[in-house]
Design an enzyme around this catalytic site. Structure first.
Site, short mmCIF file in Angstrom:
data_model
loop_
_atom_site.label_atom_id
_atom_site.label_comp_id
_atom_site.label_asym_id
_atom_site.label_seq_id
_atom_site.Cartn_x
_atom_site.Cartn_y
_atom_site.Cartn_z
N CYS A 154 0.82 -1.23 0.00
CA CYS A 154 0.00 0.00 0.00
C CYS A 154 0.85 1.27 0.00
O CYS A 154 0.33 2.36 -0.27
CB CYS A 154 -0.93 0.01 1.21
SG CYS A 154 -1.92 -1.47 1.35
N ASN A 175 -10.11 -0.46 0.28
CA ASN A 175 -8.66 -0.36 0.28
C ASN A 175 -8.14 -0.87 -1.06
O ASN A 175 -8.26 -2.05 -1.36
CB ASN A 175 -8.12 -1.21 1.44
CG ASN A 175 -6.60 -1.15 1.57
OD1 ASN A 175 -5.92 -0.68 0.67
ND2 ASN A 175 -6.09 -1.64 2.69
N HIS A 213 -3.67 6.95 3.28
CA HIS A 213 -4.00 5.65 2.68
C HIS A 213 -5.42 5.31 3.10
O HIS A 213 -5.79 5.39 4.27
CB HIS A 213 -3.00 4.60 3.17
CG HIS A 213 -3.37 3.21 2.77
ND1 HIS A 213 -3.79 2.91 1.50
CD2 HIS A 213 -3.38 2.05 3.46
CE1 HIS A 213 -4.06 1.62 1.43
NE2 HIS A 213 -3.81 1.08 2.61
O1 UT7 Z 1 -3.75 -1.59 3.75
C1 UT7 Z 1 -2.96 -1.67 4.87
C2 UT7 Z 1 -3.25 -2.69 5.78
N1 UT7 Z 1 -4.58 -2.93 6.23
C3 UT7 Z 1 -5.15 -2.24 7.23
O2 UT7 Z 1 -4.74 -1.18 7.56
C4 UT7 Z 1 -6.31 -2.87 7.94
C5 UT7 Z 1 -6.07 -2.85 9.43
N2 UT7 Z 1 -7.08 -3.46 10.24
C6 UT7 Z 1 -8.38 -3.07 10.29
O3 UT7 Z 1 -8.77 -2.18 9.58
C7 UT7 Z 1 -9.29 -3.70 11.31
O4 UT7 Z 1 -8.52 -4.45 12.21
C8 UT7 Z 1 -10.35 -4.62 10.66
C9 UT7 Z 1 -11.37 -3.78 9.93
C10 UT7 Z 1 -9.72 -5.61 9.70
C11 UT7 Z 1 -11.09 -5.38 11.76
O5 UT7 Z 1 -11.65 -4.49 12.72
P1 UT7 Z 1 -11.47 -4.77 14.27
O6 UT7 Z 1 -12.25 -3.77 15.00
O7 UT7 Z 1 -9.99 -4.82 14.54
O8 UT7 Z 1 -12.17 -6.18 14.44
P2 UT7 Z 1 -11.53 -7.51 14.98
O9 UT7 Z 1 -10.53 -8.06 14.04
O10 UT7 Z 1 -11.09 -7.23 16.37
O11 UT7 Z 1 -12.80 -8.47 14.99
C12 UT7 Z 1 -13.88 -8.24 15.82
C13 UT7 Z 1 -14.93 -9.32 15.57
C14 UT7 Z 1 -14.36 -10.72 15.53
O12 UT7 Z 1 -15.27 -11.56 16.19
P3 UT7 Z 1 -14.95 -12.09 17.68
O13 UT7 Z 1 -13.66 -12.86 17.54
O14 UT7 Z 1 -14.81 -10.84 18.51
O15 UT7 Z 1 -16.15 -12.91 17.98
C15 UT7 Z 1 -14.37 -11.07 14.06
O16 UT7 Z 1 -14.54 -12.45 13.82
O17 UT7 Z 1 -15.55 -9.10 14.30
C16 UT7 Z 1 -15.56 -10.32 13.56
N3 UT7 Z 1 -15.49 -10.03 12.15
C17 UT7 Z 1 -16.59 -9.78 11.41
N4 UT7 Z 1 -17.90 -9.75 11.71
C18 UT7 Z 1 -18.76 -9.44 10.71
C19 UT7 Z 1 -14.39 -9.92 11.36
N5 UT7 Z 1 -14.74 -9.60 10.11
C20 UT7 Z 1 -16.10 -9.50 10.11
C21 UT7 Z 1 -17.05 -9.19 9.11
N6 UT7 Z 1 -18.35 -9.17 9.46
N7 UT7 Z 1 -16.70 -8.90 7.85
#
Ligand code: UT7
Length: 346
Positions: free
Chosen positions: A133, A303, A273
């Site tokens: 990225c 993204n 980004h």
């Molecule tokens: O391009 C450069 C690199 N990329 C980034 O910069 C992305 C960086 N990361 C992020 O943007 C965020 O971490 C995410 C958007 C990917 C995830 O958000 P988060 O608030 O960190 O969520 P999480 O990973 O802590 O997940 C929370 C919950 C999980 O469930 P449990 O384990 O708490 O029961 C996931 O399984 O949300 C669940 N989950 C979803 N639920 C519904 C993960 N993806 C989804 C989804 N729909 N699509």
């Protein structure tokens, strides 16, 4: 004509007019996104997710998906044509083409060579750059080095991705986040003109596993087993990536501002980004930037990795958010890990 150092409003030695009258100016920008729109409602039918989850956690409402016959080089070429038109140059004038991508048409030859052929830029040298990225800003910095060293006068930098080909459409953690598209810029030597004031680049290979595609390279060539294990798709530790993104982006932005002796309030438009609205808000907060300084279009495109800031910059220019003389701060983060920031006087 040689530009006078006294004309610069910056004292910093890396600022413009410091290289005996040469300036690396962005003389044109362009972007291209595929027509097909994939909404959060569409994704609700593919994986166990909701529009509400995607919107509140990322800010993304929809993203673009390239057609089967549309490859990364096609997206890149269309964005390049638009940037060339904006700059008023022909293909014959281009000395160098840099394509930043993690989704090249093929391992080799480079996507940049394919773009060179499609544009008919016969004089140009061409190579690909892989900084995920962060690739667009890495590309700007490399272009600046070639221009300031008098090696080249006109460089085409493109960030282009067809991420839909490396997304695991069964993995809700990642498939909701990404999209396809391309952003391009023409950089030229324009003495006494506006230009790229500084670019900062950084990397941390110790955190390479946070965001990667394990299969397909020399470490894990394609086999029936690697395909079955879904190793040819992007994998990400979202939470750790998030934390590192916020930290690295604010540090890179601060360093770029410091090099130009600028304060955040002097920046007219900050183009981060476009990965996640929450990351953008956190970076703005830590930099002390006002929400109205931030340019955001992650809601429309998701993204798009190396294409992200190129697409956003093009949109910001076209809609009048960036105008002649404005100070623009670009700041990026990606797999590698890599990060970067650039200050441009438009
Ligand atoms: O391009 C450069 C690199 N990329 C980034 O910069 C992305 C960086 N990361 C992020 O943007 C965020 O971490 C995410 C958007 C990917 C995830 O958000 P988060 O608030 O960190 O969520 P999480 O990973 O802590 O997940 C929370 C919950 C999980 O469930 P449990 O384990 O708490 O029961 C996931 O399984 O949300 C669940 N989950 C979803 N639920 C519904 C993960 N993806 C989804 C989804 N729909 N699509």
């Amino acid at each position: 004509m040689t530009a006078s150092p006294s004309k610069s409003r910056f004292k910093n030695p890396r600022a413009r007019y410091n290289f005996v009258g040469r300036t690396c100016s962005v003389t044109g920008v362009g972007a291209y996104v595929p027509r097909r729109i994939l909404t959060n409602a569409d994704l609700e039918k593919l994986v166990d997710t909701t529009d509400e989850w995607i919107t509140t956690r990322t800010g993304i409402k929809e993203r673009r998906i390239a057609a089967d016959h549309e490859h990364t080089s096609d997206l890149a070429t269309e964005a390049a044509r638009r940037a060339m038109q904006d700059a008023g140059i022909t293909a014959e004038q281009i000395d160098l083409i840099i394509v930043a991508t993690i989704t090249p048409d093929m391992f080799f030859p480079s996507t940049a060579c394919l773009v060179q052929a499609k544009l008919g830029a016969h004089r140009a040298a061409a190579f690909d750059l892989e900084a995920a990225c962060s690739g667009y800003i890495y590309g700007l910095e490399i272009a600046q080095q070639f221009i300031m060293s008098r090696t080249y006068d006109t460089v085409l930098v493109i960030g282009a991705e067809k991420l839909s080909t490396i997304i695991d459409w069964k993995d809700r953690n990642t498939c909701v986040l990404f999209g396809d598209g391309a952003g391009a810029a023409i950089l030229q030597n324009r003495p006494q003109s506006h230009g790229l004031l500084t670019a900062v680049m950084g990397s941390d290979g110790l955190k390479a596993d946070l965001l990667c595609m394990p299969g397909g390279g020399s470490r894990c060539p394609a086999t029936a087993q690697s395909v079955a294990a879904r190793l040819h798709f992007l994998q990400m530790d979202g939470r750790e990536t998030y934390k590192n993104a916020v930290q690295a982006m604010q540090t890179a932005a601060r360093e770029a501002l410091q090099r130009c002796e600028l304060a955040i309030h002097q920046i007219h438009c900050i183009i981060p980004h476009q990965a996640n609205q929450r990351i953008i808000d956190a970076v703005a907060d830590r930099l002390g930037a006002k929400p109205e300084q931030m340019f955001v279009n992650v809601n429309k495109y998701g993204n798009t990795s190396a294409a992200s800031v190129g697409i956003a910059l093009d949109e910001a220019v076209r809609c009048g958010r960036v105008r002649r003389g404005d100070l623009v701060l670009l700041v990026v983060f990606g797999a590698g890990l890599t990060w970067g920031a650039a200050v441009i006087e438009w």
